[in-house]
Enzyme design. Structure first.
Site, PDB file in Angstrom:
ATOM      1  N   ASP A 407    -147.502  12.431 -55.719  1.00  0.00           N
ATOM      2  CA  ASP A 407    -146.925  11.157 -56.271  1.00  0.00           C
ATOM      3  C   ASP A 407    -145.993  11.390 -57.338  1.00  0.00           C
ATOM      4  OD1 ASP A 407    -147.275   8.310 -56.495  1.00  0.00           O
ATOM      5  OD2 ASP A 407    -147.529   8.847 -58.626  1.00  0.00           O
ATOM      6  N   GLU A 436    -143.235  12.352 -52.872  1.00  0.00           N
ATOM      7  CA  GLU A 436    -142.076  11.388 -53.131  1.00  0.00           C
ATOM      8  C   GLU A 436    -141.121  12.109 -53.945  1.00  0.00           C
ATOM      9  OE1 GLU A 436    -143.879   7.027 -53.504  1.00  0.00           O
ATOM     10  OE2 GLU A 436    -144.507   8.476 -55.094  1.00  0.00           O
TER      11      GLU A 436
END
Ligand code: CA
Length: 711
Positions: A407, A436
């Site tokens: 994340d 990400e």
């Protein structure tokens, strides 16, 4: 480097910014320090602009905070630079294992905190912190920042916390390395790791992954998969719900984990399954919904997904039971990990154990908040880096996890990510690492961030490809914006780049990735509107059938581009979250997989199944190196507007088909496309595998569709 204005640089050098004084009139005799009882005298000093650098005669005491006092000014210095220094790490870095080590005759506790003045371990009978109880208290001994104690008793079934005296306060914290916890994760638990595996666990094995580009990832939440009343699953919202086979909805269609097996993807990516905060979801009564992006105990599974969160072994056993079952279906398991931030830094265990060490500070010494979620962790500090690495390896080894989705990975430093990749590469099976790579305003220099533009520094680590996402569907930040599938023109060039996996294909088509396995191709995920909801917002004037065609074309592109395919769970039956973009704390009926919808969109589901089968059967769509893509992928010229066509030629990547032609027609009318003359088989119905043989140099491509031919 971004150095705080006021820093301890080494044990003997400090640097600070003097505001409100004329530096030319700086009077060294007026300068004083407060570092507890340590007597600190000045050896020398220099000035540069408004910064003053002072060399001290003696070492500072890191068990005390350090203040500079000049006339009326009191300035607190930050230790971050010291923590990165060689001399600090030579003295304090601990490379061994931390946590509670259970044996029948004794349990040893190990905690790292060089700043602590004293640490005690508190032993409880109850795992529930709400029950009043006087614990047994044992003092721990320090050796260069490592605190330990060996307790000569059989402590199995007991619970523990640490009491840490640090910087004039006393904190009670749960061991950041706890592998078992009580209800709501507020106390560590002492259990025997040997007893924490279900039957058959040693025979559990991950499905074979030859190349990273072979992965077709399907993102799910443990809770959402089974909470719908028509899921036919008994253990709704639990790990065990995903061990129930052959469940069928009232429409006689597979639901739950059997749906995933039927669909044919290679991996599931689980939204947070580590223990997330009891404030988000109360394990005693988990009615309140939360996605779980607020980590509490990183090395423990979430209790609300177990059938008994009070029993520390239960969540561990049931999580493993679920993994074992998913593996038995030939599907790998990827965890969504959130090492980048913790909410409310002052209240979390890492900060309580060693204040100021695990989190990144900005130049003003405030917690850096690039994640927008409270506080960014300092992956560049060696013991934080080790904490992340230890946790990843623990899940890979102990829980047989097959991949990690980071994340907000762009907050981490790229070196930490490379070390994780390097250590996972030592294991006998291939483990995916991706995340990400967004560039967020965290207090780390750009060149060190694990962001997409630094992809070349991070071999074989994947990035969510927002170029393909936004080019196909339109911006996620503007509901009205459309993309290639939904009416925006002049997107052909970028779609072509995406077809190559956004690698450096040619001068005209030059992407940002080194290898195709760095491109995680997706158009929707748990964040933002689902693709179906987005199309309703951006293309409300189009017919339901046209929107369905756009939806299918968009995913056909994702599943035929080079790179790694990623699908949002439920996209295969046009998942809706009823227009709620960020549903992280919305009720189950917004977030669940609505199994009624599978029958409503059964034709879409069949199409997805066909697409996934096409990709799995044909390695040409998943070449694993860039040169192979440059050699075997050519684009068709003279294409009509809003149409992209390409050939995967000469048995690309060992494909049984010699040449494969793919055409995406994003127009709302059919087009005629010129192709090299040959006998081709045209796939007329992907979901049923129907083909039709044609000998031609022109083909008609239906509106809003993908055409596939082969010879
Ligand atoms: Ca929890």
């Amino acid at each position: 480097m971004i150095i705080s204005d006021n820093s301890v640089l080494t044990f003997k050098i400090i640097r600070f910014l003097l505001i409100g004084y004329n530096i030319n009139e700086f009077d060294i005799k007026q300068l004083m320090f407060n570092n507890g009882t340590a007597i600190t005298s000045i050896k020398s000093f220099t000035t540069e602009g408004d910064y003053i650098t002072v060399t001290l005669n003696n070492s500072i005491d890191i068990k005390e905070e350090f203040f500079v006092i000049y006339k009326q000014n009191i300035i607190k210095l930050n230790y971050s630079e010291l923590y990165k220094s060689k001399e600090f790490n030579d003295k304090y870095y601990f490379s061994g294992e931390l946590g509670a080590f259970y044996g029948k005759d004794s349990t040893t506790f190990k905690l790292w905190s060089p700043a602590a003045k004293s640490v005690k371990v508190l032993i409880f009978k109850n795992g529930d912190a709400a029950i009043q109880e006087t614990p047994s208290i044992l003092n721990m001994e320090e050796n260069n920042g490592l605190w330990s104690v060996k307790v000569l008793n059989n402590l199995k079934g007991y619970f523990y916390t640490y009491k840490i005296e640090v910087y004039n306060i006393v904190n009670e914290a749960v061991d950041p390395y706890a592998k078992f916890v009580g209800v709501n994760g507020l106390r560590g638990a002492i259990e025997d790791l040997e007893e924490s595996s279900p039957e058959g666990w040693t025979e559990d094995s991950s499905p074979l992954l030859k190349n990273y580009t072979d992965a077709i990832i399907y993102e799910i939440s443990v809770r959402d998969m089974t909470t719908h009343p028509d899921s036919a699953v008994n253990y709704k919202g639990k790990f065990l719900g995903l061990t129930e086979d052959d469940t069928k909805s009232s429409k006689d269609l597979y639901s739950g984990i059997s749906h995933i097996k039927e669909l044919g993807v290679t991996h599931v990516q689980l939204m947070p399954v580590f223990d997330f905060s009891y404030i988000s979801t109360d394990e005693k009564d988990p009615v309140k919904y939360n996605w779980g992006y607020d980590p509490q105990n990183y090395n423990v599974p979430e209790g609300s997904y177990s059938t008994n969160p009070y029993n520390p072994l239960c969540r561990v056993l049931e999580f493993k039971e679920m993994i074992k079952h998913i593996h038995s279906l030939g599907v790998g398991v990827i965890m969504d990990v959130v090492y980048n931030h913790m909410f409310n830094p002052l209240e979390n265990n890492l900060e309580k154990v060693f204040p100021g060490y695990y989190f990144r500070l900005d130049v003003k010494c405030n917690f850096s908040n690039g994640t927008g979620c409270g506080s960014d962790t300092a992956s560049e500090h060696p013991m934080m880096r080790k904490f992340i690495l230890d946790s990843v390896l623990y899940f890979a080894n102990t829980y047989h996890i097959d991949g990690f989705r980071f994340d907000l990975m762009g907050v981490h430093d790229f070196e930490t990510m490379n070390i994780i990749r390097y250590e996972l590469d030592k294991l006998p099976r291939k483990i995916l690492v991706y995340g990400e790579g967004w560039d967020l305003n965290t207090s780390l220099p750009h060149e060190l961030k694990a962001v997409q533009s630094n992809a070349w520094k991070m071999p074989h680590i994947g990035f969510f490809n927002d170029t393909i996402r936004d080019t196909i569907r339109g911006s996620v930040f503007n509901n009205k914006d459309s993309g290639f599938i939904s009416g925006k023109s002049d997107q052909e060039h970028t779609i072509k780049k995406c077809v190559t996996g956004l690698i450096k294909y040619s001068n005209e088509l030059s992407g940002i990735y080194d290898t195709p396995d760095q491109s995680i191709n997706y158009i929707c995920a748990h964040d933002n509107n689902t693709l179906w909801d987005k199309l309703e917002l951006s293309n409300s004037y189009d017919s339901y059938d046209d929107r369905k065609s756009m939806h299918m074309l968009g995913n056909a592109i994702v599943l035929t581009c080079q790179g790694i395919s990623f699908l949002h769970g439920g996209v295969d039956f046009c998942r809706t979250k009823k227009g709620i973009e960020n549903s992280y704390n919305h009720p189950d009926h917004i977030n669940w997989m609505d199994w009624d919808r599978k029958s409503e969109f059964y034709d879409v589901f069949q199409y997805f199944k066909g697409l996934i089968n096409l990709r799995r059967e044909h390695p040409a769509f998943r070449m694993d190196n860039s040169q192979e893509i440059r050699d075997h992928l050519v684009f068709l010229d003279n294409m009509p507007q809003n149409t992209v066509g390409f050939i995967l030629k000469d048995n690309a990547n060992g494909d049984i088909w010699r040449n494969i032609i793919v055409v995406y027609n994003a127009n709302k009318y059919p087009v005629i496309v010129n192709i090299p003359y040959s006998d081709y088989s045209r796939i007329t119905d992907l979901s049923k595998g129907y083909t039709q043989v044609i000998a031609t140099d022109k083909i008609e491509c239906a509106k809003l569709s993908m055409t596939v031919l082969y010879n």
